[in-house]
Motif scaffolding. Structure first.
Motif, PDB file in Angstrom:
ATOM      1  N   GLY A 147       0.840  -1.190   0.000  1.00 44.89           N
ATOM      2  CA  GLY A 147       0.000   0.000   0.000  1.00 44.89           C
ATOM      3  C   GLY A 147       0.876   1.240   0.000  1.00 44.89           C
ATOM      4  N   LEU A 148       0.285   2.380  -0.346  1.00 45.61           N
ATOM      5  CA  LEU A 148       1.030   3.624  -0.433  1.00 45.61           C
ATOM      6  C   LEU A 148       0.992   4.385   0.888  1.00 45.61           C
ATOM      7  N   ALA A 149       2.097   5.043   1.205  1.00 49.98           N
ATOM      8  CA  ALA A 149       2.189   5.887   2.393  1.00 49.98           C
ATOM      9  C   ALA A 149       3.151   7.025   2.090  1.00 49.98           C
ATOM     10  N   THR A 150       2.963   8.144   2.775  1.00 48.41           N
ATOM     11  CA  THR A 150       3.802   9.332   2.583  1.00 48.41           C
ATOM     12  C   THR A 150       4.496   9.675   3.891  1.00 48.41           C
ATOM     13  N   MET A 151       5.779  10.028   3.803  1.00 51.62           N
ATOM     14  CA  MET A 151       6.498  10.459   4.997  1.00 51.62           C
ATOM     15  C   MET A 151       7.526  11.514   4.615  1.00 51.62           C
ATOM     16  N   PRO A 152       7.893  12.402   5.545  1.00 52.39           N
ATOM     17  CA  PRO A 152       8.919  13.404   5.250  1.00 52.39           C
ATOM     18  C   PRO A 152      10.239  12.739   4.871  1.00 52.39           C
ATOM     19  N   LEU A 153      10.924  13.334   3.896  1.00 52.45           N
ATOM     20  CA  LEU A 153      12.233  12.814   3.495  1.00 52.45           C
ATOM     21  C   LEU A 153      13.185  12.770   4.676  1.00 52.45           C
ATOM     22  N   SER A 154      13.114  13.770   5.561  1.00 52.39           N
ATOM     23  CA  SER A 154      14.008  13.806   6.717  1.00 52.39           C
ATOM     24  C   SER A 154      13.822  12.572   7.598  1.00 52.39           C
ATOM     25  N   GLU A 155      12.584  12.114   7.754  1.00 52.45           N
ATOM     26  CA  GLU A 155      12.326  10.901   8.547  1.00 52.45           C
ATOM     27  C   GLU A 155      12.791   9.658   7.797  1.00 52.45           C
ATOM     28  N   TRP A 156      12.568   9.638   6.491  1.00 50.78           N
ATOM     29  CA  TRP A 156      12.989   8.481   5.695  1.00 50.78           C
ATOM     30  C   TRP A 156      14.492   8.269   5.807  1.00 50.78           C
ATOM     31  N   LEU A 157      15.274   9.354   5.808  1.00 51.46           N
ATOM     32  CA  LEU A 157      16.728   9.239   5.897  1.00 51.46           C
ATOM     33  C   LEU A 157      17.164   8.608   7.215  1.00 51.46           C
ATOM     34  N   GLN A 158      16.396   8.836   8.266  1.00 51.89           N
ATOM     35  CA  GLN A 158      16.738   8.275   9.564  1.00 51.89           C
ATOM     36  C   GLN A 158      16.273   6.827   9.707  1.00 51.89           C
ATOM     37  N   GLN A 159      15.124   6.506   9.126  1.00 48.78           N
ATOM     38  CA  GLN A 159      14.523   5.193   9.350  1.00 48.78           C
ATOM     39  C   GLN A 159      14.824   4.199   8.239  1.00 48.78           C
ATOM     40  N   LYS A 160      14.981   4.675   7.008  1.00 44.16           N
ATOM     41  CA  LYS A 160      15.184   3.810   5.838  1.00 44.16           C
ATOM     42  C   LYS A 160      14.225   2.604   5.873  1.00 44.16           C
ATOM     43  N   PRO A 161      12.919   2.853   5.843  1.00 42.05           N
ATOM     44  CA  PRO A 161      11.974   1.739   5.914  1.00 42.05           C
ATOM     45  C   PRO A 161      12.084   0.841   4.677  1.00 42.05           C
ATOM     46  N   ASN A 162      11.707  -0.406   4.862  1.00 42.19           N
ATOM     47  CA  ASN A 162      11.728  -1.370   3.763  1.00 42.19           C
ATOM     48  C   ASN A 162      10.527  -1.105   2.866  1.00 42.19           C
ATOM     49  N   ALA A 163      10.728  -0.320   1.821  1.00 41.67           N
ATOM     50  CA  ALA A 163       9.630   0.083   0.946  1.00 41.67           C
ATOM     51  C   ALA A 163      10.203   0.570  -0.374  1.00 41.67           C
ATOM     52  N   LEU A 164       9.349   0.621  -1.397  1.00 44.60           N
ATOM     53  CA  LEU A 164       9.736   1.115  -2.715  1.00 44.60           C
ATOM     54  C   LEU A 164       9.366   2.578  -2.828  1.00 44.60           C
ATOM     55  N   LEU A 165      10.338   3.423  -3.121  1.00 40.63           N
ATOM     56  CA  LEU A 165      10.086   4.846  -3.329  1.00 40.63           C
ATOM     57  C   LEU A 165       9.425   5.033  -4.687  1.00 40.63           C
ATOM     58  N   THR A 166       8.233   5.625  -4.697  1.00 44.17           N
ATOM     59  CA  THR A 166       7.495   5.791  -5.955  1.00 44.17           C
ATOM     60  C   THR A 166       7.460   7.228  -6.446  1.00 44.17           C
ATOM     61  N   GLU A 167       7.404   8.195  -5.537  1.00 42.11           N
ATOM     62  CA  GLU A 167       7.288   9.598  -5.933  1.00 42.11           C
ATOM     63  C   GLU A 167       7.966  10.494  -4.908  1.00 42.11           C
ATOM     64  N   VAL A 168       8.264  11.707  -5.335  1.00 38.56           N
ATOM     65  CA  VAL A 168       8.720  12.761  -4.439  1.00 38.56           C
ATOM     66  C   VAL A 168       7.700  13.893  -4.506  1.00 38.56           C
ATOM     67  N   GLU A 169       7.228  14.317  -3.348  1.00 38.70           N
ATOM     68  CA  GLU A 169       6.242  15.398  -3.253  1.00 38.70           C
ATOM     69  C   GLU A 169       6.936  16.648  -2.716  1.00 38.70           C
ATOM     70  N   ILE A 170       6.827  17.756  -3.445  1.00 39.52           N
ATOM     71  CA  ILE A 170       7.450  19.012  -3.024  1.00 39.52           C
ATOM     72  C   ILE A 170       6.383  20.093  -3.029  1.00 39.52           C
ATOM     73  N   GLY A 171       6.129  20.685  -1.860  1.00 42.22           N
ATOM     74  CA  GLY A 171       5.149  21.752  -1.764  1.00 42.22           C
ATOM     75  C   GLY A 171       5.587  22.993  -2.526  1.00 42.22           C
TER      76      GLY A 171
END
Length: 297
Positions: A147-171
């Motif tokens: 399933g899809l989920a969104t998280m801040p890049l800053s958190e992803w860099l710390q956690q490196k979850p086991n998941a496939l990166l599909t998109e980058v969202e920039i406000g």
């Protein structure tokens, strides 16, 4: 003749390559032992040449057209993880909405590399030179894991979850003419070189010429890119005096952890970082100087 909708390509001396056509198929294939996702392949090639174990089978994302799209909404832009750096650089949407990102991507590699390397690959590498810019833009990553989920890049860099990166969202920035930005990549050569220090920043001035908003990030070398929150807090809301700049300069030189390399000590890297940030902030005084706005590119 094109490949069938889903195929596994066998090559004599190379690992087999699965070529799924959907994110769901790619994720299922990646669960097989020894699998590694591959997009443009530039990072995989580099890491293999450096002696890293990249697995014994690849899951190519090349046939998943959804991962190549770039979409604009009223509040954000979405860049597919498989979009190449060259495609991002040639996008009028990206140039108009996020010129800081354009400046960062233009500094990465040679044209031939940018034609193959993808934005998602530069992020997943964990030390890519796009990351400091994306951090100060407060980008989010969209991930797939059952399933899809969104998280801040800053958190992803710390956690490196086991998941496939599909998109980058920039406000989107509310008013680009009121924003100044910094992007500097310092390497051992002027071009086509790995960075020793990469620093990015975004600033908004208040009416009294104090800094209303400030976001700073650093990366480069073997560092995991990260925000410079302590430095931001020392500058936000304070008059931009010579005394403040001198204090911040010494603080950067003496505080924080940067990762030295065989070509540059941590002390040298701190001095480079201090010079870049203080020069940027000094240029903000009076809304002029080294701070870049959209009109100055």
């Amino acid at each position: 003749m094109g490949l069938p909708p889903f195929a596994e390509v066998e090559m004599n001396q190379y690992p087999p390559v699965s070529m799924p056509t959907t994110v769901e198929q790619a994720w299922a294939e990646a669960q097989k032992p020894g699998s590694t996702f591959v997009a443009g392949g530039t990072i995989v090639q580099m890491r293999r040449e450096q002696g890293f174990d990249m697995g014994n089978r690849f899951v190519s994302l090349e046939q998943i057209h959804r991962l190549k799209t770039m979409i604009e909404t009223d509040t954000a832009i979405y860049i597919g993880a498989f979009a190449t750096l060259a495609e991002c650089l040639n996008s009028k949407m990206v140039a108009q909405e996020q010129p800081l990102l354009v400046q960062a991507l233009a500094s990465i590699g040679a044209p031939a590399v940018r034609n193959r390397a993808t934005l998602g690959g530069n992020i997943v590498y964990g030390k890519g030179d796009s990351i400091p810019a994306l951090l100060v833009l407060e980008a989010n990553v969209v991930l797939y894991h059952d399933g899809l989920a969104t998280m801040p890049l800053s958190e992803w860099l710390q956690q490196k979850p086991n998941a496939l990166l599909t998109e980058v969202e920039i406000g989107k920035w509310p008013d680009m003419t009121q924003r100044f930005w910094l992007y500097e990549k310092v390497g051992r050569r002027e071009t086509f070189t790995a960075s020793l220090v990469t620093v990015a920043g975004v600033a908004v001035l208040d009416n009294d010429q104090t800094i209303k908003e400030l976001k700073l990030a650093v990366g480069g070398g073997e560092m995991v890119p990260h925000r410079l929150l302590e430095i931001e807090q020392r500058l936000i809301g304070k008059p931009l005096t010579n005394e403040l700049l001198a204090d911040v300069y010494q603080f950067i030189k003496q505080t924080g952890t940067l990762v030295g390399t065989p070509f540059a000590t941590e002390t040298y890297l701190r001095m480079v970082l201090a010079n870049q940030i203080v020069s940027f902030v000094d240029g903000l005084r009076g809304g002029r100087g080294d701070g870049k706005t959209n009109d100055s590119l």
